[in-house]
Design a protein around this motif. Structure first.
Motif, PDB file in Angstrom:
ATOM      1  N   VAL A 103       0.865  -1.174   0.000  1.00 18.18           N
ATOM      2  CA  VAL A 103       0.000   0.000   0.000  1.00 18.18           C
ATOM      3  C   VAL A 103       0.903   1.226   0.000  1.00 18.18           C
ATOM      4  O   VAL A 103       1.660   1.455   0.943  1.00 18.18           O
ATOM      5  CB  VAL A 103      -0.922   0.005   1.233  1.00 18.18           C
ATOM      6  CG1 VAL A 103      -1.727   1.308   1.286  1.00 18.18           C
ATOM      7  CG2 VAL A 103      -1.863  -1.192   1.207  1.00 18.18           C
ATOM      8  N   SER A 104       0.828   2.007  -1.070  1.00 16.47           N
ATOM      9  CA  SER A 104       1.695   3.174  -1.211  1.00 16.47           C
ATOM     10  C   SER A 104       1.117   4.408  -0.541  1.00 16.47           C
ATOM     11  O   SER A 104       1.866   5.290  -0.097  1.00 16.47           O
ATOM     12  CB  SER A 104       1.937   3.467  -2.698  1.00 16.47           C
ATOM     13  OG  SER A 104       2.445   2.336  -3.362  1.00 16.47           O
ATOM     14  N   ALA A 105      -0.221   4.499  -0.496  1.00 20.95           N
ATOM     15  CA  ALA A 105      -0.886   5.643   0.128  1.00 20.95           C
ATOM     16  C   ALA A 105      -2.341   5.284   0.382  1.00 20.95           C
ATOM     17  O   ALA A 105      -2.902   4.406  -0.276  1.00 20.95           O
ATOM     18  CB  ALA A 105      -0.794   6.889  -0.750  1.00 20.95           C
ATOM     19  N   MET A 106      -2.944   5.977   1.336  1.00 18.00           N
ATOM     20  CA  MET A 106      -4.366   5.804   1.643  1.00 18.00           C
ATOM     21  C   MET A 106      -5.080   7.137   1.459  1.00 18.00           C
ATOM     22  O   MET A 106      -4.494   8.207   1.605  1.00 18.00           O
ATOM     23  CB  MET A 106      -4.552   5.321   3.082  1.00 18.00           C
ATOM     24  CG  MET A 106      -3.987   3.937   3.355  1.00 18.00           C
ATOM     25  SD  MET A 106      -4.904   2.615   2.539  1.00 18.00           S
ATOM     26  CE  MET A 106      -6.495   2.752   3.373  1.00 18.00           C
ATOM     27  N   GLY A 107      -6.367   7.059   1.124  1.00 18.15           N
ATOM     28  CA  GLY A 107      -7.175   8.270   1.000  1.00 18.15           C
ATOM     29  C   GLY A 107      -6.737   9.173  -0.123  1.00 18.15           C
ATOM     30  O   GLY A 107      -6.885  10.392  -0.039  1.00 18.15           O
ATOM     31  N   ARG A 108      -6.222   8.606  -1.189  1.00 18.92           N
ATOM     32  CA  ARG A 108      -5.738   9.418  -2.306  1.00 18.92           C
ATOM     33  C   ARG A 108      -6.917  10.019  -3.070  1.00 18.92           C
ATOM     34  O   ARG A 108      -7.791   9.303  -3.564  1.00 18.92           O
ATOM     35  CB  ARG A 108      -4.885   8.572  -3.241  1.00 18.92           C
ATOM     36  CG  ARG A 108      -4.196   9.358  -4.331  1.00 18.92           C
ATOM     37  CD  ARG A 108      -3.100  10.243  -3.747  1.00 18.92           C
ATOM     38  NE  ARG A 108      -1.860   9.525  -3.530  1.00 18.92           N
ATOM     39  CZ  ARG A 108      -0.876   9.965  -2.756  1.00 18.92           C
ATOM     40  NH1 ARG A 108      -1.003  11.111  -2.114  1.00 18.92           N
ATOM     41  NH2 ARG A 108       0.234   9.267  -2.614  1.00 18.92           N
ATOM     42  N   ASP A 109      -6.966  11.335  -3.160  1.00 20.19           N
ATOM     43  CA  ASP A 109      -8.034  12.019  -3.886  1.00 20.19           C
ATOM     44  C   ASP A 109      -7.421  13.054  -4.822  1.00 20.19           C
ATOM     45  O   ASP A 109      -6.196  13.083  -5.023  1.00 20.19           O
ATOM     46  CB  ASP A 109      -9.055  12.652  -2.936  1.00 20.19           C
ATOM     47  CG  ASP A 109      -8.411  13.627  -1.955  1.00 20.19           C
ATOM     48  OD1 ASP A 109      -7.193  13.910  -2.081  1.00 20.19           O
ATOM     49  OD2 ASP A 109      -9.114  14.116  -1.046  1.00 20.19           O
ATOM     50  N   HIS A 110      -8.233  13.878  -5.429  1.00 24.73           N
ATOM     51  CA  HIS A 110      -7.784  14.880  -6.401  1.00 24.73           C
ATOM     52  C   HIS A 110      -7.006  14.237  -7.546  1.00 24.73           C
ATOM     53  O   HIS A 110      -6.090  14.842  -8.117  1.00 24.73           O
ATOM     54  CB  HIS A 110      -6.913  15.961  -5.727  1.00 24.73           C
ATOM     55  CG  HIS A 110      -7.644  16.763  -4.693  1.00 24.73           C
ATOM     56  ND1 HIS A 110      -7.730  16.364  -3.375  1.00 24.73           N
ATOM     57  CD2 HIS A 110      -8.335  17.914  -4.782  1.00 24.73           C
ATOM     58  CE1 HIS A 110      -8.433  17.259  -2.691  1.00 24.73           C
ATOM     59  NE2 HIS A 110      -8.824  18.216  -3.527  1.00 24.73           N
ATOM     60  N   VAL A 111      -7.361  13.009  -7.852  1.00 24.11           N
ATOM     61  CA  VAL A 111      -6.703  12.308  -8.948  1.00 24.11           C
ATOM     62  C   VAL A 111      -7.342  12.663 -10.283  1.00 24.11           C
ATOM     63  O   VAL A 111      -6.684  12.670 -11.317  1.00 24.11           O
ATOM     64  CB  VAL A 111      -6.756  10.779  -8.703  1.00 24.11           C
ATOM     65  CG1 VAL A 111      -6.144  10.012  -9.867  1.00 24.11           C
ATOM     66  CG2 VAL A 111      -6.034  10.423  -7.408  1.00 24.11           C
ATOM     67  N   GLY A 112      -8.624  12.985 -10.266  1.00 25.97           N
ATOM     68  CA  GLY A 112      -9.313  13.380 -11.486  1.00 25.97           C
ATOM     69  C   GLY A 112      -9.898  12.225 -12.263  1.00 25.97           C
ATOM     70  O   GLY A 112     -10.115  12.336 -13.465  1.00 25.97           O
ATOM     71  N   ILE A 113     -10.163  11.108 -11.580  1.00 32.29           N
ATOM     72  CA  ILE A 113     -10.733   9.945 -12.251  1.00 32.29           C
ATOM     73  C   ILE A 113     -12.238   9.885 -12.036  1.00 32.29           C
ATOM     74  O   ILE A 113     -13.005   9.807 -12.986  1.00 32.29           O
ATOM     75  CB  ILE A 113     -10.079   8.642 -11.737  1.00 32.29           C
ATOM     76  CG1 ILE A 113      -8.576   8.672 -11.994  1.00 32.29           C
ATOM     77  CG2 ILE A 113     -10.713   7.422 -12.397  1.00 32.29           C
ATOM     78  CD1 ILE A 113      -7.836   7.513 -11.363  1.00 32.29           C
ATOM     79  N   ASN A 114     -12.654   9.902 -10.768  1.00 32.40           N
ATOM     80  CA  ASN A 114     -14.070   9.812 -10.410  1.00 32.40           C
ATOM     81  C   ASN A 114     -14.526  11.083  -9.709  1.00 32.40           C
ATOM     82  O   ASN A 114     -13.712  11.893  -9.255  1.00 32.40           O
ATOM     83  CB  ASN A 114     -14.319   8.612  -9.491  1.00 32.40           C
ATOM     84  CG  ASN A 114     -13.956   7.295 -10.137  1.00 32.40           C
ATOM     85  OD1 ASN A 114     -13.985   7.160 -11.359  1.00 32.40           O
ATOM     86  ND2 ASN A 114     -13.604   6.318  -9.324  1.00 32.40           N
ATOM     87  N   THR A 115     -15.832  11.223  -9.594  1.00 32.29           N
ATOM     88  CA  THR A 115     -16.382  12.361  -8.858  1.00 32.29           C
ATOM     89  C   THR A 115     -16.050  12.237  -7.380  1.00 32.29           C
ATOM     90  O   THR A 115     -15.635  13.203  -6.733  1.00 32.29           O
ATOM     91  CB  THR A 115     -17.907  12.436  -9.042  1.00 32.29           C
ATOM     92  OG1 THR A 115     -18.209  12.495 -10.438  1.00 32.29           O
ATOM     93  CG2 THR A 115     -18.478  13.662  -8.350  1.00 32.29           C
TER      94      THR A 115
END
Length: 387
Positions: free
Chosen positions: A206-218
């Motif tokens: 597991v490289s990171a948790m709670g990753r957001d602002h990726v721009g894939i999903n809403t």
């Protein structure tokens, strides 16, 4: 005469010793000695024990437990539109490439992905983009059996879809894990059908948790992993070393369509929430207030003469007749808090509002014309988004 006899004796002994060395080296079984037999038997028994026991550090038991529940998904459609979500005008964007890539502009179009059996009744989890616009969905089980699947429901905003097959004697459904037990640095295994070669297991951490602002999903709250994930893994399982499902593999960061060590999985807590809603109502209902939000930049903070440490969201526009409009919210308002919880960016606001049920009362703390203001109104139902 005596010297001659001694020479013959010495030569005979030398020849016998040489023959003995040759036999013990090349044909030890001819000697059939008790010591040799004992050594050979003990080596043979030791090798058998090594074969039957797992190798140190092996994840065989976890894979054995979970792999039969992972299925291959084959979809087809009769139009000339590609199934994969890739904008050909944005080839430089590494997130435009999803697992199963482009499909040729030909009829019929076919593509592949993976899925996970989560109930004895044949309920299967996968990605929305795997089955989006598909006219026909085929499921291939671990043992080679194939079935037609029907869509119970899907949620494009989290990229989760729920399918069902009518089959008997299905493999044991996968055990759902708990995302709270997952930590950065944990070993994880990705199971799927990359490139259609068949069920494949890869490992990583597991490289990171709670990753957001990726721009894939809403709605984004990804588990990031470096386990190798490739086209065809979409909708497959991300498991822990106990064989429990902790995420659904959904996307990779890639400039060439292949694994570059940055993959993303939807965490099991979000997957369960969406799945339960789909099984209960056929879809997902979320709260909505009807505004166009904008993140506060340093330029906006200076322009609006706000304190430099201000955290919040600028209301760029308000939908006429929407919940926010009826509740008294205006353009240029700054949303600071939702139900007494600080809002830091658009994603934060979106998540907090969407978690509420339509009709719930919600409290907002605002800045309007440099003065703090409190508003309270009932939120509405988020409109269905285009897929």
């Amino acid at each position: 005469m005596l010297n001659r006899l001694w020479l013959l004796f010495a030569q005979a002994v030398t020849i016998l010793i040489a023959v003995w060395f040759v036999l013990i080296t090349l044909k030890p079984e001819w000697l059939a000695g008790a010591n040799v037999t004992t050594i050979v038997d003990s080596v043979t028994l030791k090798e058998r024990d090594d074969v039957s026991s797992p190798n140190p550090g092996s994840y065989h038991e976890a894979v054995k437990k979970s792999m039969p529940a992972v299925v291959n998904i084959f979809t087809s459609k009769s139009t000339k539109q590609p199934l994969a979500r890739k904008d050909k005008n944005k080839k430089s964007d590494p997130f435009n490439q999803f697992f199963f890539g482009d499909t040729p502009d030909a009829e019929p179009i076919s593509s592949l992905g993976s899925g996970v059996i989560v109930s004895p009744e044949g309920v299967i989890l996968t990605n929305h983009h795997v089955i989006r616009d598909a006219d026909d969905i085929d499921i291939a089980l671990y043992d080679g059996r194939k079935y037609k699947a029907k869509i119970i429901g899907s949620d494009p905003e989290t990229d989760i879809a729920v399918l069902k097959i009518d089959a008997k004697q299905l493999p044991n459904p996968i055990t759902l894990g708990n995302v709270n037990s997952v930590h950065v640095g944990d070993v994880v295994l990705a199971i799927g059908n990359p490139f259609g070669v068949g069920e494949t297991v890869t490992s990583g951490i597991v490289s990171a948790m709670g990753r957001d602002h990726v721009g894939i999903n809403t709605f984004e709250n990804f588990i990031q992993t470096d386990a190798a994930i490739n086209p065809g893994n979409s909708g497959g399982a991300l498991i822990d070393t106990r064989g429990n499902l902790i995420g659904i593999n959904t996307a990779i960061y890639s400039n060439n369509g292949g694994s570059m060590g940055i993959g993303f999985a939807i965490p099991i807590n979000l997957v369960k929430q969406v799945m339960q809603s789909i099984l209960k109502t056929g879809g997902v209902t979320r709260g909505w207030i009807g505004i166009e939000p904008q993140n506060l930049s340093h330029e906006l903070i200076n322009l609006m003469r706000l304190p430099k440490n201000t955290e919040g969201i600028l209301v760029s526009a308000v939908l006429e007749g929407g919940p926010a409009d009826r509740g008294g919210m205006n353009p240029k308002d700054i949303i600071l808090e939702v139900n007494n919880v600080t809002v830091r960016d658009i994603g934060d606001l979106l998540n907090k509002v969407s978690e509420l049920n339509p009709g719930d009362a919600v409290d907002f703390k605002l800045i309007r014309n440099s003065k703090e203001l409190n508003l309270s109104f009932r939120i509405g139902k988020r409109p269905k988004q285009k897929t």
